[in-house]
Design a protein around this motif. Structure first.
Motif, short mmCIF file in Angstrom:
data_model
loop_
_atom_site.label_atom_id
_atom_site.label_comp_id
_atom_site.label_asym_id
_atom_site.label_seq_id
_atom_site.Cartn_x
_atom_site.Cartn_y
_atom_site.Cartn_z
N GLY A 297 33.90 -23.92 38.26
CA GLY A 297 32.81 -24.72 37.72
C GLY A 297 32.39 -25.90 38.57
O GLY A 297 31.85 -26.89 38.05
N ASN A 298 32.65 -25.85 39.88
CA ASN A 298 32.31 -26.99 40.74
C ASN A 298 30.90 -26.90 41.35
O ASN A 298 30.53 -27.69 42.21
N GLY A 299 30.12 -25.90 40.93
CA GLY A 299 28.74 -25.79 41.43
C GLY A 299 28.60 -25.08 42.76
O GLY A 299 27.50 -25.03 43.35
N SER A 300 29.73 -24.56 43.28
CA SER A 300 29.68 -23.79 44.53
C SER A 300 30.64 -22.63 44.43
O SER A 300 31.57 -22.65 43.60
N ILE A 301 30.42 -21.63 45.27
CA ILE A 301 31.27 -20.44 45.24
C ILE A 301 32.07 -20.38 46.53
O ILE A 301 31.51 -20.41 47.64
N SER A 302 33.40 -20.30 46.38
CA SER A 302 34.27 -20.17 47.55
C SER A 302 34.22 -18.74 48.06
O SER A 302 33.65 -17.85 47.41
N PHE A 303 34.86 -18.51 49.20
CA PHE A 303 34.88 -17.16 49.74
C PHE A 303 35.56 -16.21 48.76
O PHE A 303 35.10 -15.07 48.57
N LYS A 304 36.66 -16.65 48.13
CA LYS A 304 37.38 -15.79 47.20
C LYS A 304 36.51 -15.42 46.01
O LYS A 304 36.46 -14.26 45.57
N GLU A 305 35.76 -16.42 45.52
CA GLU A 305 34.85 -16.17 44.40
C GLU A 305 33.70 -15.25 44.82
O GLU A 305 33.26 -14.38 44.06
N PHE A 306 33.23 -15.46 46.05
CA PHE A 306 32.14 -14.65 46.60
C PHE A 306 32.59 -13.19 46.72
O PHE A 306 31.86 -12.25 46.36
#
Length: 533
Positions: free
Chosen positions: A502-511
């Motif tokens: 929920g930090n407003g950005s997507i990490s590589f793992k989330e991507f």
């Protein structure tokens, strides 16, 4: 092509270009031509380019004055010319150095290979007295042709786009640079017998070339020869140039009467048949000559020059015939200021040496007017073409001697861009009715005003090339498209589904998780299989 249609200079009944104020449309079209010559090899008034080594030989009178203005106003603002070697071949300098300066200039030409020469004076007996010279110095041109193992003097018509001159298309000429009357030995003699005896260098028996009895009280005996070893080189230069400019070649002699000139024709034809005939046939340049190299008797050549005003031909001839015929070419085309004069010689190591000069003299009449404070109007076209040729050859030689050097190549490209742009600036100045008085009539520009006008146009053209390279533009935002129909609310919901922290950005793992879940993650060997498909 559009520029030639709307150019503001026009031809009138007497053939002179009349001055006319350029319309805004003409100025706009002139700008279009500038766009077409843009190059990465631009020049700036704030950062000079180091010009390659070149020999610069200064001369006398009006042409020397004009060349000083040209170098100061056109060349020096863009180039550091400290690598140019300067030699003063004025009569005064030759006298002060006992002609050592001429030897130094010839030696420098052999060493450097690219030479620009202003017109010089070969002093007459009267000029020797008027100038207070120690002796009547010989022609510097003769010394240079000997010192540089002269092969040919190339004299070609100069053409201005959009301006009608004598020949509509190029006329090329190769004048054998050595031999003939110019190197003759002679003496005034009375009655007696004249023997011309040949002594072979191999020690074999000498023999008499000619014997004649002189019965007049007053005679002049003249002896000269035609060296033919370098005619093969002349032939290659001539035929290559004819192919390049797509003109029909002719060889000119008087061999029907002067039997010794047969060798010149035979050597030229042998080179042509062995190396160039097929190329000329393929180019269609022998369609009107029966498929063969044609010979012209020198008498006939003088008549054909008058008739063949369409141009599109080249001629090669002996030294004296070449001198006379190229004077005729100059007069038909307009004047000696509208043909080039380039000496090609050969260094001891086989390098070609090239010297460029105008085909006219020092223009004494205008110099006398200048000295008396009157206006002059010298057309510098021939001088400038020579300077352009020398600068281009110097740049080409530097590339040859420094293969693979990126900085040298860049300098070469800058020289080519500058000289091409300079030629365009000069030609357009004439076309806009802003020429010297030999072209624009009594209202034409003075010597100084013409050079200033060309400088103004040259600076404009070069400045137009200095626009900064535009930045690389990323893909414009697709929001700008008229048919953009992405559902922003649904997109935000999908984003939040994979933004696990929920930090407003997507990490590589989330991507990675998102693409895998959606079934669009790239597979192993994906690129290879795609290529195979």
């Amino acid at each position: 092509m559009m520029l030639s249609r709307f150019a503001s200079a026009k031809l009138v009944g007497n053939g002179l270009l009349q001055r006319k104020i350029a319309s805004p449309r003409c100025a706009f079209l002139e700008g279009l031509r500038v766009q077409s010559i843009r190059s990465d090899s631009t020049l700036s008034l704030t950062e000079k380019t180091s010009a390659p080594p070149m020999v610069y030989i200064s001369g006398e009178e009006m042409t020397r004055y004009a060349c000083q203005l040209i170098v100061d106003q056109w060349i020096k603002p863009y180039f550091d010319i400290s690598k140019w070697e300067m030699y003063d071949l004025s009569c005064k300098a030759r006298d002060e150095t006992n002609d050592a300066v001429l030897k130094d200039a010839v030696d420098a030409g052999v060493r450097i290979g690219a030479i620009f020469k202003e017109p010089t004076i070969t002093p007459s007996a009267l000029q020797v007295k008027e100038m207070g010279l120690k002796k009547p110095y010989g022609s510097p041109n003769g010394a240079m042709r000997r010192g540089w193992n002269g092969i040919t003097i190339s004299r070609d018509t100069i053409h201005l786009d959009g301006v009608e001159l004598g020949f509509k298309n190029p006329v090329l000429f190769e004048r054998h640079a050595v031999g003939g009357e110019y190197g003759a030995g002679w003496a005034k003699v009375g009655k007696g017998t004249l023997l011309t005896t040949y002594l072979p260098s191999d020690g074999s028996a000498p023999f008499i070339i000619d014997k004649r009895d002189l019965t007049d009280e007053e005679n002049v005996a003249v002896v000269y020869h035609n060296p033919y070893d370098n005619v093969t080189d002349l032939a290659h230069i001539f035929f290559k140039r004819c192919l390049k400019f797509k003109v029909i070649p002719f060889v000119v002699t008087k061999k029907t009467v002067f039997k010794w000139q047969e060798t010149f024709w035979v050597k030229m034809k042998d080179v042509f048949d062995e190396h160039y005939k097929e190329d000329f046939l393929k180019a269609g340049l022998l369609d009107t000559t029966g498929g063969e190299l044609q010979h012209l008797i020198s008498d006939a050549a003088t008549m054909q020059l008058i008739r063949w005003t369409g141009g599109g031909f080249g001629m090669a001839a002996h030294n004296y015939d070449g001198d006379m015929l190229t004077d005729e070419v100059a007069q038909i085309h307009r004047s000696p200021g509208f043909i080039t004069s380039n000496l090609i010689g050969k260094a001891p190591d086989g390098r070609l040496l090239k010297e460029f000069e105008a085909s006219h003299g020092t223009v004494t009449d205008l110099w006398n007017l200048h000295l008396s404070g009157q206006e002059t109007s010298l057309n510098p076209l021939g001088l400038v073409e020579a300077m352009i040729g020398a600068m281009q050859h110097a740049a080409a030689l530097q590339v040859e001697t420094h293969p693979g050097d990126a900085e040298v190549v860049e300098v070469h490209d800058k020289i080519m861009n500058f000289t091409t742009t300079l030629r365009l600036a000069i030609h357009n100045t004439f076309r806009y009715g802003q020429g010297t008085r030999d072209m624009s009539g009594p209202t034409g520009y003075t010597t100084e005003d013409f050079i200033r006008k060309v400088k103004w146009r040259l600076d404009r053209y070069l400045a137009a090339q200095l626009e900064e390279n535009p930045p690389t533009l990323p893909e414009p935002d697709r929001h700008f498209r008229r048919n953009y129909d992405v559902d922003q609310k649904a997109l935000k919901t999908l984003f939040e589904q994979y933004d696990l922290d929920g930090n407003g950005s997507i990490s590589f793992k989330e991507f990675e998780k998102a693409l895998t879940h959606l079934g669009v993650a790239p597979k192993k060997n994906f690129g290879k299989k795609r290529k195979e498909r």
